[in-house]
Write an enzyme that holds these catalytic residues in place. Structure first.
Site, short mmCIF file in Angstrom:
data_model
loop_
_atom_site.label_atom_id
_atom_site.label_comp_id
_atom_site.label_asym_id
_atom_site.label_seq_id
_atom_site.Cartn_x
_atom_site.Cartn_y
_atom_site.Cartn_z
N LYS A 54 0.80 -1.22 0.00
CA LYS A 54 0.00 0.00 0.00
C LYS A 54 0.83 1.27 0.00
O LYS A 54 0.31 2.36 -0.22
CB LYS A 54 -0.99 0.00 1.17
CG LYS A 54 -1.94 -1.16 1.20
CD LYS A 54 -2.72 -1.42 -0.09
CE LYS A 54 -3.68 -0.36 -0.46
NZ LYS A 54 -4.79 -0.90 -1.34
N SER A 269 -2.74 -12.87 3.93
CA SER A 269 -2.95 -12.44 2.55
C SER A 269 -1.84 -12.98 1.64
O SER A 269 -2.11 -13.46 0.54
CB SER A 269 -3.03 -10.92 2.53
OG SER A 269 -2.57 -10.38 1.33
N1 PMP Z 1 -3.34 -7.88 1.10
C1 PMP Z 1 -3.21 -7.02 2.11
C2 PMP Z 1 -2.54 -7.48 3.36
C3 PMP Z 1 -3.72 -5.71 1.99
O1 PMP Z 1 -3.59 -4.84 3.03
C4 PMP Z 1 -4.35 -5.33 0.80
C5 PMP Z 1 -4.91 -3.94 0.66
N2 PMP Z 1 -6.21 -3.81 1.19
C6 PMP Z 1 -4.49 -6.26 -0.22
C7 PMP Z 1 -3.95 -7.52 -0.05
C8 PMP Z 1 -5.25 -5.98 -1.50
O2 PMP Z 1 -4.67 -5.01 -2.33
P1 PMP Z 1 -5.57 -4.05 -3.21
O3 PMP Z 1 -6.19 -3.05 -2.28
O4 PMP Z 1 -4.63 -3.43 -4.17
O5 PMP Z 1 -6.64 -4.87 -3.89
#
Ligand code: PMP
Length: 306
Positions: A54, A269
């Site tokens: 991010k 994630s």
């Molecule tokens: N994984 C994590 C740990 C995140 O913080 C985020 C952002 N919300 C994402 C994946 C997904 O990324 P994006 O917002 O670009 O879809």
């Protein structure tokens, strides 16, 4: 349309910590990817100075607001976040000299709250049961009640979010693989990563795989279950060639394997994205790049590492 380019961004952040955002490593996964035809690589976004993917959209969204003159009158930067964007915006605002308010569901890990506060952000904690959507509604309410006071970043609608991935993440992957990448796999939160990388790589015939949690009540922090969530304005399912879902327990098992077998410390994630990448590799062999969004330190207080 944003006037930002990779060159302009580099110029604006010269000689600050922010110039270390992007150009993250691409690492082959030898063990968890063993036996797969083709190959599997991880783009390690925890290597960004704010510790997550991010950092990229946070920087581009703030610079875009500067370019448009929206930050001139010393207004307060405002956004809703499940945590990583909050940390990233807080770091960027600390460097650029802006005050920041973050609406966060009061269930995000204590690490994210403390790091955002360490960078000087004010936190507005919202009902944990309402999740990120409750935080979004609170940010919308504040921005609408006092539009002169706030610059509402709105990462879910802000086109500088996918742009940072189109001209940053996607372009880097193309260069790092010498144009040999065949698939890109990432989870969907705001969808900025998948939408932006798709714009960069789909014209080069890379297959784009978007992954969501398999149910509404999931433990993959940062991902969204689109059928039951507020739909981000930037999201368009047509940007992906393949849509997959991932279960939280499979994500967590892979998160642990990544630490023990690859020396890659990430959170649910990252584990979810790699598990999805392996599932793709079993069905369609190729040179598959998976995006690991953040590091495991951000989850030390959660049951994950107990
Ligand atoms: N994984 C994590 C740990 C995140 O913080 C985020 C952002 N919300 C994402 C994946 C997904 O990324 P994006 O917002 O670009 O879809």
């Amino acid at each position: 349309m944003s006037r930002l380019t990779a060159e302009l961004v580099r110029e604006r952040v010269r000689d600050t910590i922010l110039e270390r955002i992007g150009d993250t490593p691409l690492i082959p996964l030898h063990r968890v990817g063993a036996g797969l035809r083709g190959g599997l690589w991880a783009k390690i976004e925890s290597a960004n100075p704010g510790g997550s993917v991010k950092d990229r959209p946070a920087l581009w969204m703030i610079l875009d607001a500067e370019e448009e003159g929206r930050l001139r009158r010393r207004r307060i930067v405002l956004d809703a976040t499940s945590g990583n964007t909050g940390v990233a915006l807080a770091m960027v605002c600390a460097v650029r000299g802006y005050d920041l308010e973050l609406c966060m569901p009061d269930k995000v890990s204590i690490e994210r709250k403390r790091i955002a506060r360490a960078f000087g952000a004010q936190l507005v904690l919202t009902d944990p049961l309402e999740g990120t959507d409750g935080a979004i509604r609170e940010a919308q309410r504040r921005a609408a009640a006092d539009p002169d006071r706030y610059v509402y970043v709105d990462q879910y609608s802000n086109l500088a979010n996918p742009l940072s991935h189109e001209l940053g993440t996607g372009a880097e992957i193309w260069k790092q693989t010498g144009g040999r990448v065949t698939h890109f796999v990432a989870g969907v939160g705001t969808s900025g990563t998948v939408v932006g990388v798709s714009r960069a790589l789909r014209p080069k015939r890379v297959r784009i795989v978007a992954v969501q949690p398999d149910e509404a009540l999931h433990g993959i922090e940062g991902w969204k279950h689109m059928p039951t969530a507020l739909r981000p304005a930037i999201w368009d399912e047509r940007v992906a060639d393949v849509h997959r879902v991932m279960a939280t327990d499979e994500a967590i098992a892979m998160t642990k394997r990544l630490a023990r077998e690859e020396g890659i410390f990430t959170g649910p994630s990252g584990g979810a994205a790699v598990a999805a990448g392996i599932a793709v590799a079993r069905e369609e062999s190729g040179r598959i790049v998976v995006l690991i969004a953040d590091g495991g330190e951000r989850y030390l207080s959660t049951p994950l590492w107990e």
